[in-house]
Design an enzyme around this catalytic site. Structure first.
Site, short mmCIF file in Angstrom:
data_model
loop_
_atom_site.label_atom_id
_atom_site.label_comp_id
_atom_site.label_asym_id
_atom_site.label_seq_id
_atom_site.Cartn_x
_atom_site.Cartn_y
_atom_site.Cartn_z
N GLY A 1 0.83 -1.19 0.00
CA GLY A 1 0.00 0.00 0.00
C GLY A 1 0.86 1.24 0.00
N GLY A 2 0.29 2.33 0.48
CA GLY A 2 1.02 3.60 0.51
C GLY A 2 2.26 3.54 1.38
N GLY B 1 24.36 16.86 -26.80
CA GLY B 1 23.80 17.24 -25.50
C GLY B 1 24.32 16.38 -24.39
CB ALA B 2 25.16 12.80 -24.19
C1 HXC Z 1 -4.07 -5.57 11.08
C2 HXC Z 1 -2.77 -7.30 10.41
C3 HXC Z 1 -2.42 -6.61 9.23
C4 HXC Z 1 -2.97 -5.31 9.04
C5 HXC Z 1 -1.41 -8.51 9.23
N1 HXC Z 1 -2.11 -8.45 10.35
N2 HXC Z 1 -1.58 -7.37 8.51
N3 HXC Z 1 -3.58 -6.77 11.33
N4 HXC Z 1 -3.79 -4.83 10.00
N5 HXC Z 1 -2.68 -4.58 7.97
C6 HXC Z 1 -2.21 -9.47 11.39
C7 HXC Z 1 -2.97 -10.69 10.93
O1 HXC Z 1 -4.36 -10.50 11.08
C8 HXC Z 1 -2.44 -11.75 11.87
O2 HXC Z 1 -3.07 -11.59 13.13
C9 HXC Z 1 -1.01 -11.34 12.05
O3 HXC Z 1 -0.93 -9.95 11.68
C10 HXC Z 1 -0.06 -12.09 11.13
O4 HXC Z 1 -0.59 -12.05 9.82
P1 HXC Z 1 -0.66 -13.35 8.89
O5 HXC Z 1 -1.50 -13.00 7.73
O6 HXC Z 1 -1.07 -14.53 9.71
O7 HXC Z 1 0.85 -13.52 8.51
P2 HXC Z 1 1.50 -13.97 7.13
O8 HXC Z 1 0.82 -15.20 6.62
O9 HXC Z 1 2.96 -14.01 7.38
O10 HXC Z 1 1.17 -12.80 6.08
C11 HXC Z 1 1.66 -11.50 6.27
C12 HXC Z 1 1.01 -10.52 5.27
C13 HXC Z 1 -0.55 -10.62 5.41
C14 HXC Z 1 1.44 -10.87 3.85
C15 HXC Z 1 1.53 -9.14 5.60
O11 HXC Z 1 -0.91 -10.51 6.80
C16 HXC Z 1 -1.26 -9.56 4.65
O12 HXC Z 1 -1.46 -9.65 3.43
N6 HXC Z 1 -1.70 -8.52 5.38
C17 HXC Z 1 -2.48 -7.45 4.80
C18 HXC Z 1 -1.62 -6.63 3.89
C19 HXC Z 1 -2.34 -5.43 3.39
O13 HXC Z 1 -3.10 -5.48 2.41
N7 HXC Z 1 -2.22 -4.35 4.17
C20 HXC Z 1 -2.91 -3.11 3.94
C21 HXC Z 1 -2.15 -2.38 2.87
S1 HXC Z 1 -2.79 -0.83 2.58
P3 HXC Z 1 -3.36 -12.82 14.09
O14 HXC Z 1 -4.12 -12.22 15.20
O15 HXC Z 1 -4.13 -13.80 13.30
O16 HXC Z 1 -1.99 -13.33 14.50
C22 HXC Z 1 -1.88 0.12 3.53
C23 HXC Z 1 -2.19 1.51 3.35
C24 HXC Z 1 -1.01 2.33 3.80
O17 HXC Z 1 -1.07 -0.27 4.24
C25 HXC Z 1 -1.28 3.73 3.37
C26 HXC Z 1 -0.19 4.61 3.80
C27 HXC Z 1 -0.45 5.97 3.31
#
Ligand code: HXC
Length: 481
Positions: free
Chosen positions: A147-148, A376-377
Site C-alpha cells: 500500500g502507501g 547534448g550528452a
Molecule cells: C491488522 C494485520 C495486518 C494489518 C497482518 N495483520 N496485517 N492486522 N492490519 N494490515 C495481522 C494478521 O491478522 C495476523 O493476526 C497477524 O498480523 C499475522 O498475519 P498473517 O496473515 O497470519 O501472517 P502472514 O501469513 O505471514 O502474512 C503476512 C502478510 C498478510 C502478507 C503481511 O498478513 C497480509 O497480506 N496482510 C495485509 C496486507 C495489506 O493489504 N495491508 C494493507 C495495505 S494498505 P493474528 O491475530 O491472526 O496473529 C496500507 C495503506 C497504507 O497499508 C497507506 C499509507 C499511506
C-alpha cells in the site's frame, strides 16, 4: 525434522538490530508503548512495543537512530502508537543530526485503527521529506511493504531489499486481479528482482536479512552522519591495474574495470547495478575518502543516455551533493538514445533532471572523457560550463556535436546525393576537422589530455585542490526522481 531440513527462521526484530549494531550499543525507547484500541477485539491484543522496536545504536562507532518492525506482533502492522514511535526515531535523528535506518517488515496500515493508521503514515512521510538531504535515511525492506507504506522507503536515500521475504507494491496481487483481471505472483509484482532491475525502486539487494544488514553497514560507511559533517575516512588502498580500452569506438568494454583502475581497491559499492545498466552509479573511495562515481557504460546500449539512466544518475548526483561526496565522472557517450519511444516518454523533461543535478552540484567534481562525448550528452555529463572543476580526456578522445556518420548526412546531404561515392571523402574531412582530439583543449573545454595510467593521481590532485569548497551544511533535499 530430518537433518537436511533447516529450522524455519522467525523474523526477529531485536535479532536484526543486534546484527546491524555494534555489540551492546542498542538503547531502546518505547518498549512498553501499547495501543488503546478496543474495537475489533484489539483490547486482547496489545503487544508491548506495538509491533515496532525503536531506539539508537552505534554502527562502526557512529550513532544511528533506527526502528525495526516486528512481524510477530500484530503482523508488524502500523497503528497510531507504532507510527508515533517511528516519528520519534525520526525526530531524534533530525535533532541529533544522525542517520535513520528503518527495518521494514509489516502488514501495512493496521486495518482496525482505520484513518488513524493512515494519518500515522502521513506523520512518517512528512518527516522523511523534512529530513531529506539533512540526515541520511536508509530503508531496509525485509518483509512485506504494501500500500502507501512503500512511499516512506521511496522518500529515503537508499532502499535495500532482502530477496527471500521482501516485496513492495502499492496494490497487492488480489487487488490487481480484481481491477485488471491480471494474475500475478507476489514476487513478479513487487519482489526484489523486479525492483532492482525494472522499476528501479531498490538500490541494493541481498539474499536475506543478514546480507541486507551487511549492505546497510557498507552504505553507512560512505555517508556522513549528516549534511553538517564530513564523510567518514577509511585506510587508503591502492587501485587495481588500469585496463586498456578498445580504440575502436564501436567496441564495447566494461567501464567498471576503468573505475577499479582509479578508486581504492575493493571500495566500489554500485547502486542500482541492474537497473539502467547503461550508466554506472557507484560509491567508492579514493585515498580513503568517499566519492561518488558516475560513468557511461559502453557495453549496454552503447552507453547512450536514456530516461532511466538520466533519472538514476540524477538522484545519485543529488545524493552525493547533499552529503558532500565529491563526484568523479567518466564519459564515453554517443548521445541521447534516439527514437519516438524516448521522445514521447519525455526524454526532454527527464533528461533535464541529470542536467539540473550536475549544474546544481557544489561538491568538487571532475570529468574524464575516455573515448567520446557527443552533443547534448557531452554537456550533461559534467562538462566544464555546467560547473565541473576540471575536465580531462584520454588520448584520442573525441568531443563533437555529433559523430561523423550523422554529421556528413546533414552537412553534405546534397553533394552525397549527387555522388554517393563521395561519402567516405566527406567522412574523412569531418573527422579531420571536427573530431580533432586537440580541438577541445584549444578552447579549454578540456583542461588536459592525460595518460590513462595517470588518471587516479590527476583526479586526486584536482579533487583535493578544491576540497576547501566543501562547506558542511544543508545544501538541498534528495527529491525522488
Ligand atoms: C491488522 C494485520 C495486518 C494489518 C497482518 N495483520 N496485517 N492486522 N492490519 N494490515 C495481522 C494478521 O491478522 C495476523 O493476526 C497477524 O498480523 C499475522 O498475519 P498473517 O496473515 O497470519 O501472517 P502472514 O501469513 O505471514 O502474512 C503476512 C502478510 C498478510 C502478507 C503481511 O498478513 C497480509 O497480506 N496482510 C495485509 C496486507 C495489506 O493489504 N495491508 C494493507 C495495505 S494498505 P493474528 O491475530 O491472526 O496473529 C496500507 C495503506 C497504507 O497499508 C497507506 C499509507 C499511506
Amino acid at each position: 525434522m530430518t537433518d537436511t531440513q533447516a529450522p524455519v527462521q522467525r523474523p526477529d526484530a531485536r535479532g536484526r538490530i543486534d546484527t546491524l549494531a555494534d555489540d551492546g550499543s542498542f538503547v531502546e525507547f518505547g518498549s512498553q508503548a501499547r495501543h488503546h484500541v478496543t474495537a475489533f477485539g484489539l483490547a486482547d491484543k496489545r503487544p508491548d512495543g506495538d509491533g515496532v522496536v525503536t531506539g539508537t545504536v552505534t554502527v562502526d562507532g557512529r550513532p544511528v537512530a533506527l526502528f525495526a518492525q516486528d512481524p510477530t506482533a500484530l503482523g508488524g502492522s502500523l497503528g497510531e502508537v507504532h507510527a508515533q514511535k517511528i516519528a520519534m526515531v525520526q525526530d531524534k535523528a533530525s535533532r541529533g543530526r544522525i542517520p535513520v535506518v528503518g527495518l521494514l517488515d509489516s502488514g501495512g496500515a493496521r486495518i482496525q485503527e482505520g484513518v488513524a493508521a493512515l494519518d500515522g503514515y502521513a506523520h512518517i512521510f512528512h518527516r522523511n521529506v523534512r529530513s531529506s538531504g539533512r540526515v541520511p535515511q536508509i530503508s531496509v525492506v525485509l518483509g512485506p511493504c504494501a500500500g502507501g507504506a512503500v512511499y516512506s522507503p521511496a522518500l529515503t536515500d537508499v532502499v535495500i531489499m532482502a530477496r527471500d521475504r521482501a516485496h513492495m507494491f502499492v496494490t497487492g496481487p488480489k487487488v490487481v486481479k480484481a481491477v485488471t483481471f491480471e494474475d500475478v505472483s507476489l514476487a513478479d509484482l513487487g519482489g526484489a528482482d523486479v525492483h532492482s532491475t525494472t522499476s528501479g525502486v531498490a538500490h541494493l539487494v541481498a539474499d536475506d536479512a543478514e546480507g541486507a544488514l551487511e549492505l546497510t553497514r557498507r552504505v553507512l560507511s560512505y555517508l556522513p552522519s549528516s549534511a553538517w559533517e564530513e564523510p567518514p575516512l577509511a585506510a587508503p588502498v591502492p587501485p587495481e591495474a588500469m585496463p586498456e580500452i578498445p580504440t575502436d569506438h564501436r567496441q564495447p568494454y566494461d567501464v567498471r574495470d576503468v573505475i577499479r583502475g582509479i578508486v581504492d581497491g575493493g571500495s566500489m559499492l554500485e547502486l542500482s547495478e541492474a537497473f539502467a545498466r547503461n550508466i554506472v552509479t557507484s560509491f567508492a573511495r579514493m585515498d580513503g575518502r568517499p566519492v561518488g562515481v558516475v560513468a557511461n557504460q559502453p557495453s549496454v546500449l552503447a552507453g547512450c543516455l536514456d530516461i532511466a539512466a538520466s533519472e538514476k544518475a540524477a538522484r545519485f548526483v543529488r545524493l552525493c551533493d547533499a552529503f558532500g561526496l565529491p563526484l568523479v565522472v567518466l564519459v564515453d557517450v554517443p548521445g541521447f538514445l534516439p527514437g519516438t519511444g524516448q521522445e514521447s516518454a519525455g526524454i526532454i523533461r527527464k533528461g533535464a533532471k541529470l542536467l539540473y543535478a550536475f549544474s546544481e552540484a557544489t561538491v568538487p567534481r571532475a570529468t574524464v572523457i575516455l573515448r567520446k562525448a557527443y552533443g547534448g550528452a557531452y554537456i550533461v555529463m559534467n562538462s566544464r560550463n555546467i560547473g565541473a572543476d576540471a575536465v580531462y580526456s584520454w588520448p584520442g578522445a573525441e568531443v563533437a556535436v555529433m559523430g561523423a556518420e550523422g554529421a556528413v548526412d546533414v552537412l553534405y546531404r546534397r553533394p552525397i546525393a549527387e555522388d554517393p561515392a563521395s561519402r567516405p571523402e566527406y567522412l574523412a574531412k569531418y573527422k579531420a576537422e571536427a573530431l580533432r582530439p586537440d580541438l577541445p583543449n584549444e578552447i579549454l573545454s578540456v583542461d588536459e589530455t592525460i595518460d590513462p595510467g595517470d588518471t587516479r593521481r590527476v583526479l586526486l590532485g584536482t579533487l583535493n585542490a578544491v576540497r576547501g569548497s566543501l562547506e558542511p551544511g544543508f545544501r538541498h533535499d534528495n527529491l525522488p526522481q
